[in-house]
Design an enzyme around this catalytic site. Sequence first.
Site, PDB file in Angstrom:
ATOM      1  N   ASN A  41      11.194 -42.022 -41.688  1.00 20.15           N
ATOM      2  CA  ASN A  41      11.971 -43.139 -42.247  1.00 20.15           C
ATOM      3  C   ASN A  41      11.547 -44.457 -41.620  1.00 20.15           C
ATOM      4  OD1 ASN A  41      13.341 -40.851 -40.995  1.00 20.15           O
ATOM      5  ND2 ASN A  41      15.042 -41.219 -42.402  1.00 20.15           N
ATOM      6  N   CYS A  42      11.404 -44.419 -40.302  1.00 21.41           N
ATOM      7  CA  CYS A  42      11.161 -45.656 -39.550  1.00 21.41           C
ATOM      8  C   CYS A  42       9.802 -46.261 -39.886  1.00 21.41           C
ATOM      9  CB  CYS A  42      11.243 -45.386 -38.054  1.00 21.41           C
ATOM     10  SG  CYS A  42      12.592 -44.265 -37.622  1.00 21.41           S
ATOM     11  N   PRO A 274      34.645 -24.963 -35.188  1.00 27.53           N
ATOM     12  CA  PRO A 274      33.637 -24.505 -34.222  1.00 27.53           C
ATOM     13  C   PRO A 274      32.405 -23.859 -34.849  1.00 27.53           C
ATOM     14  CG  PRO A 274      35.703 -23.257 -34.005  1.00 27.53           C
ATOM     15  CD  PRO A 274      35.972 -24.366 -34.961  1.00 27.53           C
ATOM     16  N   ALA A 278      27.410 -30.951 -36.341  1.00 29.13           N
ATOM     17  CA  ALA A 278      26.934 -32.121 -37.073  1.00 29.13           C
ATOM     18  C   ALA A 278      26.089 -32.960 -36.133  1.00 29.13           C
ATOM     19  CB  ALA A 278      28.099 -32.926 -37.624  1.00 29.13           C
ATOM     20  N   ASP A 281      22.931 -39.628 -38.101  1.00 27.04           N
ATOM     21  CA  ASP A 281      23.630 -40.821 -38.587  1.00 27.04           C
ATOM     22  C   ASP A 281      25.024 -40.518 -39.125  1.00 27.04           C
ATOM     23  OD1 ASP A 281      21.364 -42.195 -37.959  1.00 27.04           O
ATOM     24  OD2 ASP A 281      20.885 -42.826 -40.002  1.00 27.04           O
ATOM     25  N   LYS A 432       8.410 -59.050  -7.708  1.00 24.86           N
ATOM     26  CA  LYS A 432       9.803 -58.891  -8.135  1.00 24.86           C
ATOM     27  C   LYS A 432       9.800 -58.849  -9.655  1.00 24.86           C
ATOM     28  CE  LYS A 432      11.524 -61.381  -4.088  1.00 24.86           C
ATOM     29  NZ  LYS A 432      11.585 -62.778  -3.583  1.00 24.86           N
TER      30      LYS A 432
HETATM   31  C1  LIG Z   1       9.401 -33.455 -36.067  1.00 24.85           C
HETATM   32  C2  LIG Z   1      10.801 -32.869 -36.160  1.00 24.85           C
HETATM   33  C3  LIG Z   1      10.810 -31.808 -37.204  1.00 24.85           C
HETATM   34  C4  LIG Z   1      11.197 -32.292 -34.795  1.00 24.85           C
HETATM   35  O1  LIG Z   1      10.364 -31.238 -34.509  1.00 24.85           O
HETATM   36  P1  LIG Z   1      10.280 -30.529 -33.098  1.00 24.85           P
HETATM   37  O2  LIG Z   1       9.788 -29.195 -33.335  1.00 24.85           O
HETATM   38  O3  LIG Z   1      11.548 -30.655 -32.360  1.00 24.85           O
HETATM   39  O4  LIG Z   1       9.085 -31.296 -32.415  1.00 24.85           O
HETATM   40  P2  LIG Z   1       8.916 -32.483 -31.450  1.00 24.85           P
HETATM   41  O5  LIG Z   1       7.590 -33.045 -31.764  1.00 24.85           O
HETATM   42  O6  LIG Z   1      10.081 -33.382 -31.475  1.00 24.85           O
HETATM   43  O7  LIG Z   1       8.787 -31.738 -30.039  1.00 24.85           O
HETATM   44  C5  LIG Z   1       9.884 -31.459 -29.285  1.00 24.85           C
HETATM   45  C6  LIG Z   1       9.847 -30.032 -28.834  1.00 24.85           C
HETATM   46  O8  LIG Z   1       8.562 -29.622 -28.416  1.00 24.85           O
HETATM   47  C7  LIG Z   1       8.549 -29.379 -27.023  1.00 24.85           C
HETATM   48  N1  LIG Z   1       7.312 -29.933 -26.537  1.00 24.85           N
HETATM   49  C8  LIG Z   1       6.748 -31.115 -26.862  1.00 24.85           C
HETATM   50  N2  LIG Z   1       5.600 -31.258 -26.222  1.00 24.85           N
HETATM   51  C9  LIG Z   1       5.431 -30.157 -25.498  1.00 24.85           C
HETATM   52  C10 LIG Z   1       4.412 -29.716 -24.610  1.00 24.85           C
HETATM   53  N3  LIG Z   1       3.358 -30.464 -24.367  1.00 24.85           N
HETATM   54  N4  LIG Z   1       4.543 -28.526 -24.028  1.00 24.85           N
HETATM   55  C11 LIG Z   1       5.625 -27.754 -24.265  1.00 24.85           C
HETATM   56  N5  LIG Z   1       6.605 -28.138 -25.104  1.00 24.85           N
HETATM   57  C12 LIG Z   1       6.493 -29.315 -25.698  1.00 24.85           C
HETATM   58  C13 LIG Z   1       9.770 -30.066 -26.512  1.00 24.85           C
HETATM   59  O9  LIG Z   1      10.241 -29.495 -25.335  1.00 24.85           O
HETATM   60  C14 LIG Z   1      10.707 -29.847 -27.639  1.00 24.85           C
HETATM   61  O10 LIG Z   1      11.121 -28.515 -27.651  1.00 24.85           O
HETATM   62  P3  LIG Z   1      12.653 -28.117 -27.307  1.00 24.85           P
HETATM   63  O11 LIG Z   1      13.497 -28.880 -28.264  1.00 24.85           O
HETATM   64  O12 LIG Z   1      12.680 -26.658 -27.509  1.00 24.85           O
HETATM   65  O13 LIG Z   1      12.835 -28.538 -25.900  1.00 24.85           O
HETATM   66  C15 LIG Z   1      11.821 -33.964 -36.457  1.00 24.85           C
HETATM   67  O14 LIG Z   1      11.868 -34.869 -35.381  1.00 24.85           O
HETATM   68  C16 LIG Z   1      11.471 -34.759 -37.686  1.00 24.85           C
HETATM   69  O15 LIG Z   1      11.603 -34.302 -38.780  1.00 24.85           O
HETATM   70  N6  LIG Z   1      11.001 -36.011 -37.523  1.00 24.85           N
HETATM   71  C17 LIG Z   1      10.691 -36.882 -38.617  1.00 24.85           C
HETATM   72  C18 LIG Z   1      11.930 -37.601 -39.114  1.00 24.85           C
HETATM   73  C19 LIG Z   1      12.425 -38.567 -38.121  1.00 24.85           C
HETATM   74  O16 LIG Z   1      12.544 -38.270 -36.950  1.00 24.85           O
HETATM   75  N7  LIG Z   1      12.772 -39.747 -38.566  1.00 24.85           N
HETATM   76  C20 LIG Z   1      13.232 -40.792 -37.743  1.00 24.85           C
HETATM   77  C21 LIG Z   1      12.160 -41.355 -36.883  1.00 24.85           C
HETATM   78  S1  LIG Z   1      10.809 -41.951 -37.866  1.00 24.85           S
HETATM   79  C1  LIG Z   2       7.010 -66.716  -3.470  1.00 29.34           C
HETATM   80  C2  LIG Z   2       7.636 -66.253  -2.188  1.00 29.34           C
HETATM   81  C3  LIG Z   2       7.523 -67.325  -1.168  1.00 29.34           C
HETATM   82  C4  LIG Z   2       9.087 -65.870  -2.378  1.00 29.34           C
HETATM   83  O1  LIG Z   2       9.786 -66.966  -2.756  1.00 29.34           O
HETATM   84  P1  LIG Z   2      11.263 -66.955  -3.329  1.00 29.34           P
HETATM   85  O2  LIG Z   2      11.843 -68.252  -3.039  1.00 29.34           O
HETATM   86  O3  LIG Z   2      12.003 -65.765  -2.850  1.00 29.34           O
HETATM   87  O4  LIG Z   2      11.029 -66.959  -4.855  1.00 29.34           O
HETATM   88  P2  LIG Z   2      10.922 -65.887  -5.989  1.00 29.34           P
HETATM   89  O5  LIG Z   2      10.050 -66.475  -7.007  1.00 29.34           O
HETATM   90  O6  LIG Z   2      10.599 -64.550  -5.461  1.00 29.34           O
HETATM   91  O7  LIG Z   2      12.425 -65.917  -6.574  1.00 29.34           O
HETATM   92  C5  LIG Z   2      13.394 -65.125  -6.065  1.00 29.34           C
HETATM   93  C6  LIG Z   2      14.635 -65.936  -5.777  1.00 29.34           C
HETATM   94  O8  LIG Z   2      14.916 -66.857  -6.798  1.00 29.34           O
HETATM   95  C7  LIG Z   2      16.093 -66.498  -7.476  1.00 29.34           C
HETATM   96  N1  LIG Z   2      15.831 -66.734  -8.877  1.00 29.34           N
HETATM   97  C8  LIG Z   2      14.726 -66.413  -9.568  1.00 29.34           C
HETATM   98  N2  LIG Z   2      14.853 -66.816 -10.825  1.00 29.34           N
HETATM   99  C9  LIG Z   2      16.058 -67.384 -10.937  1.00 29.34           C
HETATM  100  C10 LIG Z   2      16.765 -67.975 -12.000  1.00 29.34           C
HETATM  101  N3  LIG Z   2      16.236 -68.060 -13.210  1.00 29.34           N
HETATM  102  N4  LIG Z   2      17.987 -68.465 -11.746  1.00 29.34           N
HETATM  103  C11 LIG Z   2      18.538 -68.380 -10.528  1.00 29.34           C
HETATM  104  N5  LIG Z   2      17.895 -67.828  -9.496  1.00 29.34           N
HETATM  105  C12 LIG Z   2      16.669 -67.352  -9.695  1.00 29.34           C
HETATM  106  C13 LIG Z   2      16.307 -65.077  -7.124  1.00 29.34           C
HETATM  107  O9  LIG Z   2      17.658 -64.674  -7.214  1.00 29.34           O
HETATM  108  C14 LIG Z   2      15.820 -65.044  -5.723  1.00 29.34           C
HETATM  109  O10 LIG Z   2      16.751 -65.681  -4.897  1.00 29.34           O
HETATM  110  P3  LIG Z   2      17.587 -64.828  -3.807  1.00 29.34           P
HETATM  111  O11 LIG Z   2      16.574 -64.146  -2.952  1.00 29.34           O
HETATM  112  O12 LIG Z   2      18.373 -65.858  -3.109  1.00 29.34           O
HETATM  113  O13 LIG Z   2      18.403 -63.871  -4.592  1.00 29.34           O
HETATM  114  C15 LIG Z   2       6.934 -64.984  -1.667  1.00 29.34           C
HETATM  115  O14 LIG Z   2       7.162 -63.943  -2.569  1.00 29.34           O
HETATM  116  C16 LIG Z   2       5.444 -65.154  -1.553  1.00 29.34           C
HETATM  117  O15 LIG Z   2       4.954 -65.814  -0.674  1.00 29.34           O
HETATM  118  N6  LIG Z   2       4.676 -64.562  -2.482  1.00 29.34           N
HETATM  119  C17 LIG Z   2       3.226 -64.611  -2.440  1.00 29.34           C
HETATM  120  C18 LIG Z   2       2.677 -63.522  -1.538  1.00 29.34           C
HETATM  121  C19 LIG Z   2       2.898 -62.186  -2.084  1.00 29.34           C
HETATM  122  O16 LIG Z   2       3.981 -61.854  -2.540  1.00 29.34           O
HETATM  123  N7  LIG Z   2       1.860 -61.339  -2.015  1.00 29.34           N
HETATM  124  C20 LIG Z   2       1.921 -60.036  -2.533  1.00 29.34           C
HETATM  125  C21 LIG Z   2       1.958 -60.010  -4.025  1.00 29.34           C
HETATM  126  S1  LIG Z   2       0.557 -60.857  -4.688  1.00 29.34           S
END
Ligand SMILES: CC(C)(COP(=O)(O)OP(=O)(O)OC[C@H]1O[C@@H](n2cnc3c(N)ncnc32)[C@H](O)[C@@H]1OP(=O)(O)O)[C@@H](O)C(=O)NCCC(=O)NCCS
Ligand SMILES: CC(C)(COP(=O)(O)OP(=O)(O)OC[C@H]1O[C@@H](n2cnc3c(N)ncnc32)[C@H](O)[C@@H]1OP(=O)(O)O)[C@@H](O)C(=O)NCCC(=O)NCCS
Lengths: 550, 550
Positions: A41-42, A274, A278, A281, A432
């Site tokens: 359907n989707c 029982p 169902a 939807d 973060k």
């Molecule tokens: C496809 C359909 C018939 C369901 O079939 P299904 O046999 O349950 O198959 P799925 O692909 O969902 O797989 C789930 C089952 O396979 C099992 N399974 C999936 N991958 C697995 C894997 N790698 N190894 C072992 N088991 C696996 C899951 O555990 C689950 O089995 P269980 O229910 O016994 O736990 C049903 O979802 C359907 O008609 N879908 C189309 C309509 C629809 O969903 N529309 C809305 C969204 S577009």
């Molecule tokens: C940037 C750095 C100085 C931290 O600075 P900081 O002031 O804590 O800023 P951040 O951007 O992390 O923001 C977090 C803070 O802002 C607040 N904040 C973020 N967005 C917000 C928003 N939209 N409104 C209100 N508060 C907000 C958060 O609550 C948090 O504040 P709190 O700690 O008081 O709760 C530090 O992370 C740093 O030096 N980073 C570079 C080095 C590094 O991380 N290296 C490894 C990864 S590359």
Amino acid sequence: MKIVIVGGVAAGASAATKARRTNESAQIILFEQGEYVSFANCGLPYYVGGTIPKRDSLLVVREELFRKRYNIDVRVLSQVTKINRDRKTITVFDRKNNTTYEESYDKLIIATGARPFVLPFLKDCKNSYTCFTLYDVDRIKEDFAKKHVKKAVVIGAGYIGMELAEQLCEIGLDCTIIELKESILPQFDKEMTNPILDTLTTKGIKVKTGISVTDAKIEDGVAKKLVLSNGEEIECDAVFQTAGVIPNVELAREAGLEVNRGIVVNSKMQTSDPDIYAAGDAVEVRSIVTGTNVWIPLAGPANKQGRVAGCNAAGGDLEFKDVVGSSIIKVFDWALAKVGLSENECKSLGLDYNVTIVHPLHHAGYYPGGKQLTIKLMFDNKTGRIYGAEVVGKEGVDKRADVIATAIYAGLTVFDLENLDLVYAPPFSSAKDPVIMAGMTAANILRGEIKNILPDRVYELLDNKEYFILDVRTPEEYEFGHIKGAVNIPVDDLRGRINELPRDKKIIAYCGVGFRSYHACLILKANGFDCFNMSGGWTSWRMYYPDLVE
Amino acid sequence: MKIVIVGGVAAGASAATKARRTNESAQIILFEQGEYVSFANCGLPYYVGGTIPKRDSLLVVREELFRKRYNIDVRVLSQVTKINRDRKTITVFDRKNNTTYEESYDKLIIATGARPFVLPFLKDCKNSYTCFTLYDVDRIKEDFAKKHVKKAVVIGAGYIGMELAEQLCEIGLDCTIIELKESILPQFDKEMTNPILDTLTTKGIKVKTGISVTDAKIEDGVAKKLVLSNGEEIECDAVFQTAGVIPNVELAREAGLEVNRGIVVNSKMQTSDPDIYAAGDAVEVRSIVTGTNVWIPLAGPANKQGRVAGCNAAGGDLEFKDVVGSSIIKVFDWALAKVGLSENECKSLGLDYNVTIVHPLHHAGYYPGGKQLTIKLMFDNKTGRIYGAEVVGKEGVDKRADVIATAIYAGLTVFDLENLDLVYAPPFSSAKDPVIMAGMTAANILRGEIKNILPDRVYELLDNKEYFILDVRTPEEYEFGHIKGAVNIPVDDLRGRINELPRDKKIIAYCGVGFRSYHACLILKANGFDCFNMSGGWTSWRMYYPDLVE
Ligand SMILES: CC(C)(COP(=O)(O)OP(=O)(O)OC[C@H]1O[C@@H](n2cnc3c(N)ncnc32)[C@H](O)[C@@H]1OP(=O)(O)O)[C@@H](O)C(=O)NCCC(=O)NCCS
Ligand SMILES: CC(C)(COP(=O)(O)OP(=O)(O)OC[C@H]1O[C@@H](n2cnc3c(N)ncnc32)[C@H](O)[C@@H]1OP(=O)(O)O)[C@@H](O)C(=O)NCCC(=O)NCCS
Ligand SMILES: Cc1cc2nc3c(=O)[nH]c(=O)nc-3n(C[C@H](O)[C@H](O)[C@H](O)COP(=O)(O)OP(=O)(O)OC[C@H]3O[C@@H](n4cnc5c(N)ncnc54)[C@H](O)[C@@H]3O)c2cc1C
Ligand SMILES: Cc1cc2nc3c(=O)[nH]c(=O)nc-3n(C[C@H](O)[C@H](O)[C@H](O)COP(=O)(O)OP(=O)(O)OC[C@H]3O[C@@H](n4cnc5c(N)ncnc54)[C@H](O)[C@@H]3O)c2cc1C
Ligand SMILES: [Ca+2]
Ligand SMILES: [Ca+2]
């Protein structure tokens, strides 16, 4: 043991295969009123738009395979018209042979799904379409090939309507969307949908919200014009009805099963009878967030519920857990997701909630290609329990939504979110992660380190003399656009210019995204001011009030 | 209140800003022995390779801003040589003025990080590089511009080594990686890294595992050749030392603080001296999974710990929660992530664990562009508590890792994973997300519905006469490649051909990914056979034994 299933797509087909896996010797019959079982359907809108090029891809598990692999008796074009609980049978109308018969069951599974809501006056129009079955999309594709279709009107801007509008636009149609509610995708808080609205407009899609279709000018069974609630009339070559879905609960209700909006089931997916299960939807289930029953017509729950129902009906023992309520939609290059409650929902439930909005990049800023995303997080104002989140952006939206969905499922609080240990390398996230940032800002509010205020509240206070609005960005940013009446003192000058601020007013500070103004507020607080940080700053403001000019 | 911080990058800089936010009036001094504070260590390899084009991007928060916005006294080129706990001072060596002085503290924060391990015989070679600071990458870039560098040797295939090798390859260098352990990225179980190894080879990178560098032929201070433990000698224009990092704990140890592998801290990031905090790569923290202390030199924990230390030192009250141990790396178009424990780690800890491996597409199969990913999930064999997961693939890897990381953080089990309510629309996921699939297959094992077996165990049993290996794929798939000795009966024919199977043997069934063989096992079980499903099927087998020809 004889298991009978009504409805052969998401929930029904899942129930059938799982019943077989649970019980190799049971007799399993799957009834489907349509021509196909187990179709995607989707995927239907994407087939209409050619994104999914092959019709075949939509057929997930074929009838043939149900027979061969699963030893399931599939009966398509077979409508179940009645459940006879007294004698444990169902009445079936065989649409192919135009006959009616009864079939007995030991266990029955109702997986009748939902149907699209259709405006009565458009019901039989030749150019009115729903997008719900393969039959529907075949008809659309055929008519598009035959007729000159240029002007498309999509009624209803929910998930299906929006996906369809996008796809119709992609194939060059001139598209208008009409939505009764005040905004598109009304499951969301309005400001979260505004960036998407903007893109729709850019793409040439006309969007009319707060307007309904009240009538149609029909000639020879063709709707030529739609009449709108504002008096306007718009021309249409094709009309798509995507104004919501209705659960197919009539069978269950007539059989005397407990039904509210959806069929009522326990965690085993058992109805009030029982021997009758169902799923999908057609049922309602309990929300983890509110503890009350909700109706969530989505494929994830449907498939999982079908699995549980099929297992239990066949003698197994599975449980369906309460739902978070998680959904996502792609609209052009945007993704918009929701888990748990929106702010509107928190409000209408009368919850004591708080909100934080952050706009971090989806991965490290110093690594090229980072895209800004917005997380709006709703949480309990005392305990910090997460009520819900909405996420919008172009990359990494689904990830953040799923992390928060998992947190909600587990009953975590914002104090947990700020401590999550998520994977980080520059191409994927920041040290973060945006979810952690949302958690930190939320936790800071609850710890009383900062008072926050949302743009809509600031808007209400614009002319209130008790408040002073402080823009702590650079003069350049300020000049480029600011809130009416705001005074500009860059955060880095604030300590030296603190005397410019009125001691008798409450200060509302804002910056680009809320980070600098957070710091400004802390400085002001240390200097005895009563200060509020506008959550998400100017970026939030523009989402709330994209059309406000200053 | 006077707060002194030693080390000015991830943990130290985070501590400094957070201390200021917590306490507007404290005196805060940040000592850094290098030239720069707050630089993006994690971006360094990408600057070497030009992926990050501008050096400036690596400077996250400038010295200037620490002064202006945070009112922090930043002292670069200042090495802290001693902590004098008796008089609460530190001894500082001013590298610029070649002077030494003492500075007093009320609260001290040690954020001295780690340093790269360097082979002693390469220590002073002109063409030997580490990739740890801006100084390092400046030197690399300058030498690359000046000298003819063609042959690069990377010693150590951990995260930094692999990122660097990728980037060196991208700029056209002829690259060899040498790794002491049996496989690249040895934090992971070997089979999870094999797809990446394959890509490295395709890209022309030579990988030598299980081999160490024992010596070098040095001429005029230039390493001309490296001598390997297998006797081989390889030429090199440039040598990159990425064979691990060592925590800078000497200061702390000499001051008499409790130090194991890292500095020991409590959840407030307080060392054994309550006036001294520590954070980042220099500390060890407790693992949520094992409950024991672990040393996890990564930026996510470092930043969060720095924040907690800075807050608490300044009079606030924050807690650092136990870690999951989450990491990810991009190598060309692959992403490989790990959360919690690998299988090897489970094994060496003597845990009673089980494993499931699934290979679903990262989004709905009927929507174009789905990429297969592999999730290997480790869980408690009784309770189902999640011990860890490894995920490899080209799309959606980080999402699945983060969802599982959140689940581990929350103490969830595989019975929860199968019930998660994750967002679904065709471009983002499947109705049953890969994480849910992993959960379902794991839960099925614990419920006793299926017995699973991993490829390495099957390999051991290849010549064991008590086992019968059954390939349930189509004859075409079987012909294309199968496990030695396996007999082919397609799953859909199994019911009719069940008598072809030996009643006196245990059956090991496999298919493409484990789904069909799961069903086959259920059929066989119902017919009285003792049957095992090979987890992840042929796809897993090829990951475990890519070079095995049959
Ligand atoms: C496809 C359909 C018939 C369901 O079939 P299904 O046999 O349950 O198959 P799925 O692909 O969902 O797989 C789930 C089952 O396979 C099992 N399974 C999936 N991958 C697995 C894997 N790698 N190894 C072992 N088991 C696996 C899951 O555990 C689950 O089995 P269980 O229910 O016994 O736990 C049903 O979802 C359907 O008609 N879908 C189309 C309509 C629809 O969903 N529309 C809305 C969204 S577009
Ligand atoms: C940037 C750095 C100085 C931290 O600075 P900081 O002031 O804590 O800023 P951040 O951007 O992390 O923001 C977090 C803070 O802002 C607040 N904040 C973020 N967005 C917000 C928003 N939209 N409104 C209100 N508060 C907000 C958060 O609550 C948090 O504040 P709190 O700690 O008081 O709760 C530090 O992370 C740093 O030096 N980073 C570079 C080095 C590094 O991380 N290296 C490894 C990864 S590359
Ligand atoms: C265009 C479109 C896009 C969607 N996109 C998404 C998405 O992106 N994400 C998401 O989560 N969900 C999406 N959904 C919703 C998802 O498809 C449904 O939630 C899911 O299919 C519900 O499963 P179900 O088995 O309950 O109902 P269905 O899949 O609708 O199946 C019910 C079946 O029962 C049959 N039936 C009904 N009554 C009878 C009867 N009396 N006798 C015999 N047969 C009967 C019907 O003919 C129907 O085939 C979308 C739906 C549509 C239409
Ligand atoms: C190339 C590279 C890539 C990386 N990629 C990732 C990644 O993708 N993901 C990830 O999570 N992590 C990654 N890391 C690790 C991450 O950068 C570290 O975990 C993090 O920086 C640790 O923070 P820290 O503050 O403890 O140490 P550092 O950031 O190393 O800072 C410590 C500082 O203290 C200074 N110092 C030490 N002793 C003294 C002293 N006595 N006096 C004064 N100053 C002193 C040092 O000069 C150093 O600048 C990477 C690291 C490198 C080098
Ligand atoms: Ca800002
Ligand atoms: Ca298979």
